[in-house]
Design an enzyme around this catalytic site. Structure first.
Site, PDB file in Angstrom:
ATOM      1  N   HIS A 272      14.319   4.318  12.124  1.00  0.00           N
ATOM      2  CA  HIS A 272      13.116   3.699  11.570  1.00  0.00           C
ATOM      3  C   HIS A 272      13.177   2.178  11.582  1.00  0.00           C
ATOM      4  O   HIS A 272      12.295   1.534  12.140  1.00  0.00           O
ATOM      5  CB  HIS A 272      12.864   4.179  10.140  1.00  0.00           C
ATOM      6  CG  HIS A 272      11.686   3.502   9.495  1.00  0.00           C
ATOM      7  ND1 HIS A 272      10.412   3.999   9.575  1.00  0.00           N
ATOM      8  CD2 HIS A 272      11.594   2.337   8.795  1.00  0.00           C
ATOM      9  CE1 HIS A 272       9.579   3.168   8.957  1.00  0.00           C
ATOM     10  NE2 HIS A 272      10.275   2.155   8.462  1.00  0.00           N
ATOM     11  N   HIS A 481     -10.270  -6.834 -19.890  1.00  0.00           N
ATOM     12  CA  HIS A 481     -11.228  -7.347 -18.908  1.00  0.00           C
ATOM     13  C   HIS A 481     -11.283  -8.871 -18.864  1.00  0.00           C
ATOM     14  O   HIS A 481     -11.997  -9.434 -18.027  1.00  0.00           O
ATOM     15  CB  HIS A 481     -12.632  -6.809 -19.215  1.00  0.00           C
ATOM     16  CG  HIS A 481     -12.824  -5.375 -18.821  1.00  0.00           C
ATOM     17  ND1 HIS A 481     -11.981  -4.374 -19.230  1.00  0.00           N
ATOM     18  CD2 HIS A 481     -13.770  -4.778 -18.033  1.00  0.00           C
ATOM     19  CE1 HIS A 481     -12.395  -3.221 -18.725  1.00  0.00           C
ATOM     20  NE2 HIS A 481     -13.467  -3.434 -17.992  1.00  0.00           N
TER      21      HIS A 481
END
Length: 669
Positions: A272, A481
């Site tokens: 890989h 938020h």
């Protein structure tokens, strides 16, 4: 030779032999380059060489001599670690500049062949990939762009496919879920994903970490799905042929062997992310029947590949002829160039003049929508959108129509609650060319989009992020938020303009500037709460220099008050308080630090002044010490916000004119 003797005729090579040699050229170049660099990922290119060969030989519409042909098929290597697959293909097909020397310089400083593909670094690289899943989501944007432009200019000018090679890692990343869901919803039928289903990751078998049925997942999102042997050219060809006529996006699961041909390492994680080693490379050469020296491709095989690269020349020339006689030639070229028409700028100037006269008190998110209302009618290649916050962001104008699966003539995209895919798809829209994308969400959710925003900046793309609810001023939604560290984090990204306008006029100016940034993205950080119009004139775009003196001191300047966005209003109130006590204070608005830093030192010094400075911003103070002596001179936030009405929060956290004035006086004591 006697007349009765005949020359032995060599049989023509079979299709199987031609394919095998073409694919093995990719494998050999990949393992040679990784071996020489002593760094890289040979396994994926060796495993996907058969798939790539079929795609380029049988299907991909391109002309290697003109890699920027607008109507070419797009090929995206989402599994960017396998970059040698792409570089080998570019070299073999004859892409200008991609020479053998470039392959031999793989992963070296100054080479085109970077470790992961980089857009604009080498011709033929459609997007920067490496962070897994990003290329897949970019491709969704590219396929969407193709449909949008075809709806505007017709199939005679815009008619191409977008192909993606994605790996297990791409599909594990969360962005893949967002991207395939959006593509399936929009029925982007000219998007074809070739999944390198080799069941191997860096750590070992993918079964260590994932047991998803990827085919079922894509099917559930509305995709056509088929499984094939990734080393069977006929099966691959049949699958791609079927995908091209589907009315849905297609996933072709290609079962492959990573490191195909490596005698002891194929099918294992050892191929890989590391060179195979000299002995394994030699063994692979023997097993593949490739006796040629490193980086050498026999003339007949290279000629065959170069013929593949030249095959699209006639089609490109025919397309150019159609374009030359097309009634929409001028508009098409303007769209591709990304031009902002003069009448759009004139409309924005008229809008600014009106604001200077009427002096409204508006949230800058509302001012942003008003600016868009002025610009959009004269800028038809502006494509808007939002991640399910259209009304809150103010991103859809009154004249915009919605893009739908059966109608791509619209100019507004409902991205759904998919902030990451929205940002990455906008990168794809910008990369494709012909469109200027913008999209909105709350500033706090740039955290969900940040990897794609970073890639916007790395690639130098004009993507505009409309990020509203930019501070504790949003109020009752509370600290989940309310952005605190986000401005500092965004300003830390190179080649990104972060605009935080103070009023309606600055907002219009920042929109003009964002549209002018054709080599970098922009973030517009906009308020939920209303702010008054502070500017008294609307001629010159004063935000163009990043910062300016909004209000000079009465008399000598004894202190400079620096602010951005909604805090400029508070700084002006503090200036009045100080003036009442005989202290001359100037207010400096700094809507864009990046543009301000690009000004000459004389201008910056004149704006900032030599007097002591106090900065105010409803955010973390990090970064402000480039303009003030220490963080003690910054009125900001050192923790999270709270749930309460915005004005109460400003009072609670000390973002007030009284505190600014007191800090200024303390600094002067």
């Amino acid at each position: 030779m006697s007349p009765n003797q005949t020359t032995a005729v060599q049989p023509a090579p079979s299709q199987e032999m031609l394919h095998r040699d073409a694919a093995n050229a990719i494998r050999a170049l990949a393992m040679d380059a990784v071996q020489k660099a002593n760094s890289g990922h040979p396994g994926m290119p060796m495993g996907m060489a058969d798939v790539a060969t079929v795609l380029f030989d049988k299907f991909l519409k391109f002309d290697a001599a003109d890699p920027d042909w607008p109507d070419r098929d797009r090929f995206v290597l989402s599994a960017g670690h396998g970059s040698m697959l792409l570089y080998a293909l570019l070299y073999l097909t004859g892409t200008p500049g991609m020479t053998r020397d470039q392959l031999e310089g793989f992963r070296q400083l100054g080479s085109m062949t970077a470790g992961h593909p980089e857009y604009s670094h080498a011709p033929g690289v459609e997007t920067t990939t490496g962070p897994l899943g990003q290329g897949l989501a970019n491709a969704v944007g590219m396929a969407l762009a193709e449909r949008l432009l075809a709806a505007r200019f017709g199939d005679e000018l815009v008619d191409h496919y977008t192909y993606v090679i994605a790996g297990d890692g791409c599909l594990m990343e969360g962005i893949s879920h967002e991207a395939i869901s959006l593509a399936g919803h929009l029925r982007l039928s000219k998007l074809i994903v070739l999944f390198d289903d080799n069941a191997i990751s860096i750590d070992g078998p993918t079964a260590l970490a994932v047991s998803d049925d990827q085919a079922a997942r894509f099917a559930a999102s509305g995709w056509e799905v088929v499984r094939v042997d990734g080393h069977d050219p006929e099966a691959i060809e049949t699958a791609i042929s079927a995908a091209r006529v589907s009315d849905r996006p297609s996933l072709i699961c290609c079962r492959t062997v990573i490191g195909y041909g490596a005698p002891t390492k194929e099918g294992t994680a050892a191929t890989h992310g590391a060179p195979l080693g000299a002995d394994e490379v030699a063994g692979a050469r023997e097993r593949l029947g490739w006796p040629h020296p490193p980086f050498e491709v026999p003339e007949d095989i290279l000629d065959a590949w170069r013929a593949i690269g030249a095959r699209g020349a006639a089609e490109r020339q025919a397309w150019s002829a159609r374009l030359a006689g097309h009634p929409k030639l001028e508009a098409f070229n303007q769209a591709l160039a990304g031009e902002v028409p003069e009448n759009a700028l004139q409309a924005l100037a008229a809008h600014k003049a009106k604001l200077a006269t009427e002096r409204p008190k508006l949230a800058t998110r509302q001012s942003s929508k008003a600016a868009l209302e002025a610009i959009a009618p004269s800028l038809p290649w502006l494509i808007g959108g939002s991640a399910d916050l259209t009304g809150s962001n103010g991103t859809k104008t009154s004249e915009m129509t919605v893009v739908a699966p059966d109608d791509f003539s619209g100019t507004y995209i409902h991205y759904g609650v998919r902030e990451h895919a929205m940002a990455a798809a906008m990168n794809g829209l910008a990369l494709h060319g012909g469109l200027i994308p913008y999209g909105g969400t709350f500033l706090v959710f740039t955290d969900y989009a940040r990897p794609a925003i970073r890639l916007s900046a790395l690639m130098g793309l004009r993507v505009i992020y409309v990020m509203t609810h930019d501070s504790i001023g949003l109020g009752e939604d509370g600290p989940t938020h309310q952005p605190i560290e986000h401005l500092a984090a965004l300003r830390a990204i190179p080649n990104l303009c972060v605009f935080r306008p103070a009023d309606a006029i600055e907002t219009a100016e920042c929109w003009e500037l964002a549209l002018a940034q054709d080599g970098r993205p922009s973030v517009l950080a906009l308020t939920r709460q209303g702010v008054p119009t502070l500017r008294e004139e609307a001629g010159e775009n004063r935000c163009a220099r990043g910062g300016y003196v909004l209000a000079e001191a009465d008399g000598d300047r004894r202190v400079s008050l620096l602010a951005t966005g909604s805090e400029v209003e508070i700084a002006m109130a503090a200036r009045d308080r100080l003036a009442a006590e005989g202290i001359g204070a100037a207010v400096v608005s700094l809507p864009c630090w990046e543009l301000f830093e690009e000004q000459d030192a004389a201008y910056r010094d004149a704006v900032l002044g030599s007097a002591p400075r106090i900065a105010v911003e409803a955010a973390a103070p990090f970064g402000w010490t480039r303009y003030v002596d220490s963080e003690a001179d910054v009125i900001g936030l050192h923790g999270f916000g709270a749930s309460a009405p915005g004005p109460a929060l400003y009072e609670h956290f000390g973002l007030t004119a009284e505190r600014i004035a007191a800090a200024a006086k303390a600094r002067l004591a």
